[in-house]
Design an enzyme around this catalytic site. Structure first.
Site, PDB file in Angstrom:
ATOM      1  N   HIS A 331      33.935  37.385  35.016  1.00 44.21           N
ATOM      2  CA  HIS A 331      33.042  36.666  35.928  1.00 44.21           C
ATOM      3  C   HIS A 331      31.598  37.025  35.631  1.00 44.21           C
ATOM      4  O   HIS A 331      31.340  38.029  34.958  1.00 44.21           O
ATOM      5  CB  HIS A 331      33.406  36.916  37.385  1.00 44.21           C
ATOM      6  CG  HIS A 331      33.127  38.310  37.900  1.00 44.21           C
ATOM      7  ND1 HIS A 331      32.012  38.618  38.638  1.00 44.21           N
ATOM      8  CD2 HIS A 331      33.839  39.457  37.813  1.00 44.21           C
ATOM      9  CE1 HIS A 331      32.058  39.893  38.992  1.00 44.21           C
ATOM     10  NE2 HIS A 331      33.147  40.434  38.508  1.00 44.21           N
ATOM     11  N   ASP A 341      29.259  45.770  36.427  1.00 44.93           N
ATOM     12  CA  ASP A 341      30.151  44.803  37.062  1.00 44.93           C
ATOM     13  C   ASP A 341      29.392  43.541  37.365  1.00 44.93           C
ATOM     14  O   ASP A 341      28.606  43.518  38.320  1.00 44.93           O
ATOM     15  CB  ASP A 341      30.733  45.428  38.339  1.00 44.93           C
ATOM     16  CG  ASP A 341      31.678  44.512  39.076  1.00 44.93           C
ATOM     17  OD1 ASP A 341      31.985  43.406  38.579  1.00 44.93           O
ATOM     18  OD2 ASP A 341      32.121  44.898  40.172  1.00 44.93           O
ATOM     19  N   GLU A 379      33.268  35.595  41.905  1.00 47.26           N
ATOM     20  CA  GLU A 379      34.386  36.533  41.914  1.00 47.26           C
ATOM     21  C   GLU A 379      34.191  37.563  42.998  1.00 47.26           C
ATOM     22  O   GLU A 379      35.124  37.964  43.687  1.00 47.26           O
ATOM     23  CB  GLU A 379      34.500  37.228  40.547  1.00 47.26           C
ATOM     24  CG  GLU A 379      35.738  38.113  40.386  1.00 47.26           C
ATOM     25  CD  GLU A 379      35.534  39.582  40.779  1.00 47.26           C
ATOM     26  OE1 GLU A 379      36.498  40.346  40.673  1.00 47.26           O
ATOM     27  OE2 GLU A 379      34.419  39.969  41.213  1.00 47.26           O
ATOM     28  N   GLU A 380      32.932  38.006  43.143  1.00 48.00           N
ATOM     29  CA  GLU A 380      32.659  39.106  44.069  1.00 48.00           C
ATOM     30  C   GLU A 380      32.994  38.760  45.505  1.00 48.00           C
ATOM     31  O   GLU A 380      33.321  39.628  46.310  1.00 48.00           O
ATOM     32  CB  GLU A 380      31.184  39.526  43.959  1.00 48.00           C
ATOM     33  CG  GLU A 380      30.819  40.166  42.606  1.00 48.00           C
ATOM     34  CD  GLU A 380      31.502  41.510  42.371  1.00 48.00           C
ATOM     35  OE1 GLU A 380      32.280  41.955  43.231  1.00 48.00           O
ATOM     36  OE2 GLU A 380      31.275  42.096  41.304  1.00 48.00           O
ATOM     37  N   ASP A 408      36.756  42.629  33.266  1.00 45.95           N
ATOM     38  CA  ASP A 408      35.750  42.497  34.318  1.00 45.95           C
ATOM     39  C   ASP A 408      34.516  43.310  33.949  1.00 45.95           C
ATOM     40  O   ASP A 408      33.395  42.802  33.981  1.00 45.95           O
ATOM     41  CB  ASP A 408      36.384  42.947  35.641  1.00 45.95           C
ATOM     42  CG  ASP A 408      35.544  42.615  36.856  1.00 45.95           C
ATOM     43  OD1 ASP A 408      34.311  42.760  36.775  1.00 45.95           O
ATOM     44  OD2 ASP A 408      36.099  42.231  37.890  1.00 45.95           O
ATOM     45  N   HIS A 508      28.703  48.504  42.552  1.00 48.27           N
ATOM     46  CA  HIS A 508      28.048  47.584  43.514  1.00 48.27           C
ATOM     47  C   HIS A 508      26.756  48.151  44.109  1.00 48.27           C
ATOM     48  O   HIS A 508      26.434  47.868  45.260  1.00 48.27           O
ATOM     49  CB  HIS A 508      29.007  47.166  44.625  1.00 48.27           C
ATOM     50  CG  HIS A 508      30.124  46.281  44.133  1.00 48.27           C
ATOM     51  ND1 HIS A 508      31.051  45.732  44.986  1.00 48.27           N
ATOM     52  CD2 HIS A 508      30.458  45.831  42.895  1.00 48.27           C
ATOM     53  CE1 HIS A 508      31.912  44.984  44.276  1.00 48.27           C
ATOM     54  NE2 HIS A 508      31.567  45.040  43.007  1.00 48.27           N
TER      55      HIS A 508
END
Lengths: 718, 718
Positions: A331, A341, A379-380, A408, A508
């Site tokens: 993604h 990420d 996606e998140e 990912d 994140h």
């Protein structure tokens, strides 16, 4: 031509992958924060589209959906205040992460700390410390006599999906949830500057993990159907809240610096020893603070918005079987800049694509089957881009997709790791053995390939297959999930990571920017990124080019019989005397074992046929027998898709690998069987016991049907 | 080789079919009555197996299931008695059919008149005449002030499935049901000996139509899963009765001679004029008889039994695409001797198989794709053999089956008739034009082919396609249903029949023996049987051999847009003002029409590509483009399978063609849409209106998804 096909490995394709390209692409994509649905992310999508086109992929295009997303108020960050009895503010969080590298992190939107799909609102109340917020933690609290009703739950990240934590807290009466990363997890070497980012990969005191708390995959308003503007939207936001997919309470994430201010004030009994975290204070359960009248106020500004998302799709068309797809996916949307990420993966994917095209242009080789490149959006928020895509193209994917290879992110440089299903174990290690080890320190220790470090770090847990590194079953949490769970496509979810911990401290946060990739964990010209790309490319090539698709279903069948079914016997046999209601289930289990044996036997027969076929004709072209065998091999996994087994969870259609309801991140095997077993042993009345016993027998019978289908499907005729 | 492939028509395969073989096979199979689950039927299965093996089919084998069947007491026939007030018997039926041709009909078991799945039991009560027993007939009775509660329903066969009639009667309170065939339907030229069997094909006075009244397809105890002894049986008989799949009241069939004895005694008002039947007496509604105290007693001996059934499966393996199946099917179980239903078809199928093998042996040709021959068991009970097979091999069929060609029976010699879907219209007439007319009387009238009589008898109802005979949508009632409804395989259900009436007078009677085929309707050396076999064989060859599968999806798309959607507009548009709740549905319908237009457009593009491809390479071998196009064409129908659209009727998964709940025999289009529409216009409250409006919009949106899938699936890429 078949000679080139067979010998391409290492010589051309793998050599064509370049670290400097990955670095360049990473920079291109992560220069701005790009949350899904924002203008920035639209720009990133466009950049990827252009890059893929420029690099020669065919039919590069967007596949768009309009879906329900969620945003903070970028002008007014979420705040937690500690108020005294007179409503005076004793402490207030500022709701943003401190910028550490201004060159890379200066967009103010990226600093906002928030949780997607939180309900908006202000709540005031006492705090209860709920540890990891797992079901067992809430049960423990009850036993400890701590009531959560009407209180704010303070929950530590780690050990489970944050959405589950919030849902459990809401179910137990919480009016709000504060999520925080404890130094015990994210700053294990100490919270002083020398031991955290940017000096190490550990989390510094001011940041917080962002994320979504939605409890489903895909757009919450259009379950099971693609969110296209011309189709009917069957659910409202209120519906989604009332069925429990979106929380009805506010949720926000807090840094450990802010969390300290709450924890240090907590009253009540000290927490059980194993609940104590890494902050230098005795953690207490609450409820509330020692100082009478003080309480916490959460102020969450959140809004739901329907926005457009865009998956980027591109192809290299296969020469002989254009209708068979080998799919590579990652993604591109991120909570911030996303350099780990997901854009470590995004940059690699773009380079894999480019290297394939270069190889095709420089040789007279083309893959026999089609290679499909997918860069997912949203996606998140809950695998939305990939889930909508799978919902829209379910039939085509069912007919065409051979394998889905998900990457990912890379989160560290210690080791390769993969979650996959047993039919892929052998090919995984075959390919990993071909990839040079990217870490010089490992090569010095004699571990020359990616495989060597991998097997060393995660040694086999199987006596029979000591050469297989431990590979988990693919869980939820990334875009492979709908491919496996909804359509029955074999998947691999792989990455490079640290050796001891599944997550990583900067997960994140604001600090997922290029600096981290380049200066913290992949300092040798993106060697780790490159190795991951090489693995990805070679896996794709092997599946696109082998006349007989390299699924080893004998190992699959062996696992079914000797691991999954054997474990089930161990779990069900002890019930013999206490639960006469499980008698039917035990009978079905005996039958299941017979079915598995028959499957193993049939696999051995097919294996012999494969060996003979491979000897007599290793070409792709005019190899009718290889095509027939490949069709059978491809069909095996589809046998475990059952649309009737879980009417309560219709998206979880894989009998073996669909994710447990109890933890949306975790992987599990035969979750519906185990759920029924769980219901049986917790049943209080005869009636519920009988019903649970029937359900258990039925679920085992569904597995039998899957095994019988697999056995039939590899036979010569039905 | 490709030359032979193209030119085989008429020259070899069709000429190889022989009427005398069909006659011989018919005799072999119909010498004894053979109800499913009996020893006799087991013998018939074995005979077919041996015949197919002897004639050279490959891998001929049984596929067995253990299913719930139902039987009469062969020693004690069911009886209807008319009793006076003192319980004295005034009249009693003997429950058996008179033997007319002892040479062919002497087995006493065959004479028993019974209804499968009737509840056993004795009931006494007054009779109410319920005409055809349709929903509207029961409503009419209510309006006429006749109460059915506690009474016995006297229902005429015809106009609907007998199982629906019984279910409606039960729902309206009937304690038993008597079914009879009225001379108005079955003896239209008079009931005197000269005008009925064995002098004509009309039904003589003493026989009665047998049949099943189960309201589902497949074993009633294992919905959606195959009835294999090692799998779990999820339902009990009591469950099946309580969900309404099996009746809870006794049911029996009566000859019109016996029915007369009841009708002549009926009291009450005369029936409405259109309810009057063909017996020479004024039909009255009841309840009860004119003579006070007289009533009717039904004595039904019935038993449920789990028995083994056996489908016979055989193959001719394809040369180039062994994993693609062209499937030919017929059932072999019969209520009696079965010379029409179904063994006219069984004998033909065996001859088609033999002729294929002969052709392969005599030429150097083999079909490119695999031809699969299926002879189903327990069709008469409710498509059980085929449904269990489709449930067991759903995944394989989904992946491999190109087309399913069903031929249940020949019932007369007047005309060819077929139910199919629009993508097959063109190939149907192409093949029918190749088959010589079997009736000399027709050839004399200038109609030289099967097609000529067909188009004359059932002229087109389409201005655009005047050359297409009227072809119905395939309904339930024979073994094609699960292939189309459950898996989305294009099907044809064809036969020779009379021109005016869908049924035939001797349907399910004792008199379905060879004499009827040979001396009543196919007197010219089985010419009609042979022509049907020639059609069947040539259809199979065309689908097995054409590099591009001859599905005309342009006609399919055109029908969707200009017939189905246009009709829906006509049905929904008038609701504009009266039902604001239908506003969303009207919007979806507008979108649906756009989707259909796009589909039509994309079909035209594909058609051009097909034409170019056919010109440049008419070979099968090495024709990658043709294979790719064929895969796309094959995928179109699968797009209309939706497992979520009808959670209440999970076996009815085809969005366009699944059968209506209101009449299990009838064919309909988009039945779930029309059911929602029906619910809306009958809704009484605002709340139910809103819910129905939403359901209507949702169902139309499902159709859109199907059309979008079809559009995507024929595109170059997804």
């Amino acid at each position: 031509m078949s000679k080139i096909r067979q010998n391409l490995t290492n010589e051309t394709l793998i050599a064509n992958l370049k670290g400097e390209n990955i670095k360049e692409y990473l920079h291109l994509i992560t220069v701005d924060p790009h949350v899904s649905g924002t203008l920035n992310n639209k720009k990133v999508g466009k950049k990827i589209l252009n890059l893929w086109k420029k690099n020669g992929l065919e039919n590069v295009h967007f596949v768009e959906y309009t879906v329900l997303l969620s945003y903070p108020d970028y002008e007014n960050p979420n705040r937690v205040s500690i108020l005294d009895a007179d409503q005076k503010i004793l402490y207030q969080s500022n709701g943003t992460s401190p910028v550490i590298l201004p060159k890379e992190q200066s967009d103010p939107d990226a600093a906002i700390q928030w949780i997607a799909y939180s309900a908006p609102g202000e709540v005031e109340g006492e705090i209860v410390y709920c540890h990891y917020g797992r079901l067992e933690d809430f049960e423990r609290l009850k036993k400890l006599g701590v009531e959560l009703e009407g209180k704010i739950a303070m929950i530590r990240y780690s050990h489970g999906f944050r959405g589950d934590k919030v849902a459990f807290a809401q179910k137990h009466g919480a009016i709000g949830v504060i999520l925080f990363s404890d130094p015990a997890e994210v700053a294990q070497e100490g919270i002083d500057a020398a031991h955290v980012y940017p000096n190490t990969e550990w989390m510094p005191e001011g940041d917080a993990q962002r994320g979504s708390v939605m409890l489903t995959d895909g757009d919450p308003l259009t379950p099971l159907t693609p969110s296209k503007p011309d189709l009917y939207t069957s659910r409202t936001i209120e519906d989604a809240i009332s069925v429990g997919i979106l929380p009805k309470i506010p949720v926000l994430p807090l840094s450990y610096r802010d969390a300290y201010e709450i924890i240090v004030r907590l009253s009540g009994k000290p927490v059980p020893p194993e609940w104590q975290g890494g902050l230098d204070v005795t953690y207490r359960l609450g409820p509330g603070f020692r100082e009478a009248g003080t309480k916490v106020k959460m102020d969450v500004k959140a809004k739901y918005e329907k926005r457009e998302i865009r998956n980027v799709i591109g192809y290299i068309q296969g020469e002989y079987e254009p209708d068979k797809y080998v799919i590579l996916g990652n993604h591109y949307d991120a909570w911030g800049y996303g350099s780990l990420d997901p854009n470590s993966g995004t940059a690699i994917l773009a380079e894999v694509a480019r290297a394939f095209v270069q190889t095709i242009n420089e040789t007279n080789w083309k893959p026999a089957r089609t290679i499909m490149f997918c860069n997912w959006d949203a996606e998140e928020y809950g695998l939305i881009g990939s889930t909508e895509f799978v919902e829209e193209f379910e039939k085509e994917l069912n007919q065409r997709a051979i394998i889905y290879l998900n990457m990912d992110l890379i989160s560290a440089n210690n080791t390769f790791d993969a979650a996959t299903i047993p039919s892929l174990y052998q090919t995984m290690i075959d390919v990993a053995k071909k990839i040079p080890n990217p870490m010089e320190s490992e090569i010095k220790r004699g571990r020359e390939t990616v495989y060597d470090t991998w097997i060393k770090t995660f040694p086999s847990n199987s006596e029979k297959y000591p050469h297989f590194p431990k590979m988990k079953v693919p869980g939820g949490g990334s875009d492979h999930a709908p491919f496996l769970n909804f359509v029955g496509i074999p998947v691999v979810d792989f990455r490079y990571r640290n050796a001891t911990w599944d997550e990583y401290p900067l997960y994140h946060t604001l600090y997922e920017t290029e600096f981290t990739n380049e200066h913290i964990f992949d300092t040798n010209n993106f060697a780790v990124h490159r190795a991951v790309g090489q693995f990805w490319a070679e896996m794709a090539r092997v599946f696109a080019d082998s006349p007989i698709i390299p699924f080893n279903i004998t190992i699959y069948a062996d696992n079914l019989l000797n691991v999954y079914a054997e474990q089930l016997v161990k779990d069900i046999d002890p019930l013999k005397h206490r639960y006469p209601e499980a008698e039917d289930a035990r009978k079905q289990l005996t039958n299941l074992i017979k079915n598995c044996r028959e499957f193993v036997h049939r696999c051995h027969q097919l294996e012999q046929k494969i060996q003979i076929s491979q000897k007599s004709n290793s070409n792709f072209k005019d190899n009718i027998e290889a095509a027939a065998i490949s069709n059978k091999l491809m069909a095996v996994e589809r046998c475990f898709i059952n649309v009737y087994a879980r009417p309560d969870a219709p998206a979880k259609r894989h009998l073996l690998y669909s994710v447990s309801d109890k933890d949306s991140y975790a992987s599990s095997v035969m979750s519906a069987v185990y759920d029924a077993l769980d219901t049986l042993v917790h049943a209080k009345t005869d009636e519920t016991k009988i019903a649970a016993g029937k359900e258990l027998a039925k679920q085992i019978s569904y597995i039998q049907s899957g095994v019988q289908c697999a056995t039939n499907t590899i036979s010569n005729y039905i």
